[in-house]
Write a protein that holds these residues in place. Structure first.
Motif, mmCIF file in Angstrom:
data_model
loop_
_atom_site.group_PDB
_atom_site.id
_atom_site.type_symbol
_atom_site.label_atom_id
_atom_site.label_comp_id
_atom_site.label_asym_id
_atom_site.label_seq_id
_atom_site.Cartn_x
_atom_site.Cartn_y
_atom_site.Cartn_z
ATOM 1 N N TRP A 36 51.238 31.282 36.966
ATOM 2 C CA TRP A 36 50.975 32.532 36.250
ATOM 3 C C TRP A 36 52.020 33.585 36.605
ATOM 4 O O TRP A 36 52.429 33.696 37.770
ATOM 5 C CB TRP A 36 49.590 33.059 36.634
ATOM 6 N N ARG A 38 52.984 37.884 35.412
ATOM 7 C CA ARG A 38 52.427 39.065 34.761
ATOM 8 C C ARG A 38 53.521 40.078 34.490
ATOM 9 O O ARG A 38 54.534 40.142 35.198
ATOM 10 C CB ARG A 38 51.314 39.691 35.596
ATOM 11 N N ARG A 45 58.721 40.834 34.219
ATOM 12 C CA ARG A 45 57.723 39.798 34.409
ATOM 13 C C ARG A 45 57.851 39.234 35.826
ATOM 14 O O ARG A 45 58.923 38.797 36.236
ATOM 15 C CB ARG A 45 57.915 38.686 33.373
ATOM 16 N N ASP A 89 47.120 46.016 39.102
ATOM 17 C CA ASP A 89 47.092 44.649 38.575
ATOM 18 C C ASP A 89 47.059 44.627 37.045
ATOM 19 O O ASP A 89 47.124 43.548 36.441
ATOM 20 C CB ASP A 89 45.872 43.893 39.112
ATOM 21 N N ALA A 91 48.129 44.358 33.536
ATOM 22 C CA ALA A 91 49.316 43.711 32.995
ATOM 23 C C ALA A 91 48.898 42.696 31.937
ATOM 24 O O ALA A 91 47.712 42.404 31.775
ATOM 25 C CB ALA A 91 50.098 43.000 34.101
ATOM 26 N N TYR A 93 49.096 38.850 31.409
ATOM 27 C CA TYR A 93 49.251 37.683 32.271
ATOM 28 C C TYR A 93 49.637 36.483 31.411
ATOM 29 O O TYR A 93 48.995 36.210 30.390
ATOM 30 C CB TYR A 93 47.968 37.413 33.031
ATOM 31 N N TYR A 94 50.674 35.785 31.853
ATOM 32 C CA TYR A 94 51.206 34.650 31.098
ATOM 33 C C TYR A 94 51.075 33.360 31.918
ATOM 34 O O TYR A 94 51.461 33.321 33.096
ATOM 35 C CB TYR A 94 52.680 34.868 30.779
ATOM 36 N N GLY A 108 49.984 34.964 26.390
ATOM 37 C CA GLY A 108 49.646 36.111 27.213
ATOM 38 C C GLY A 108 48.221 36.572 26.987
ATOM 39 O O GLY A 108 47.701 36.491 25.868
ATOM 40 N N GLU A 110 45.643 39.945 28.185
ATOM 41 C CA GLU A 110 45.675 41.269 28.809
ATOM 42 C C GLU A 110 44.581 41.431 29.858
ATOM 43 O O GLU A 110 43.430 41.019 29.649
ATOM 44 C CB GLU A 110 45.501 42.349 27.749
#
Length: 115
Positions: A36, A38, A45, A89, A91, A93-94, A108, A110
């Motif tokens: 992961w 973010r 990123r 935190d 962001a 998140y990918y 992604g 959120e």
């Protein structure tokens, strides 16, 4: 080609918890590691967690003790358990899959942490 689909983002108050999940499909056998990243507003990123096929997990200091990642290779999924969430935190998140040739990214999800 590897396809990654994330789920589980949302909004939470400071101190809360969220769990993100990512399902991989396609060329699964080409994946060396999953994890992961973010990207916060106006930021680059950054790595959040990565787990190799051998089970080694890497977490940056900013999330150690609060976040952990689980990978189920039989189900081709990777999860991110986030506890004690802070506004920093917040962001997108990918999910990421690393192969010999390239990185693959999910769309992604959120995460918003309010104070």
């Amino acid at each position: 080609q590897v396809r990654l689909v994330e789920s589980g983002g949302g909004s939470v108050q400071t101190g809360g918890s969220l769990r993100l999940s990512c399902a991989a499909s396609g060329a699964i056998s080409s994946i060396h590691a999953m994890g992961w990243y973010r990207q916060g507003p106006g930021k680059q990123r950054d790595l959040v967690a990565v787990m190799t096929n051998g089970g080694k997990i890497t977490l940056p200091d900013s999330v150690k003790g609060r976040f952990t990642s689980f990978r189920d290779r039989a189900k081709n999924t990777v999860s991110l358990q986030m506890n004690s969430l802070q506004p920093t935190d917040t962001a997108v998140y990918y999910c990421n899959a690393l192969t010999s040739f390239q990185d693959y990214w999910g769309q992604g999800t959120e995460v918003t942490v309010s104070s």
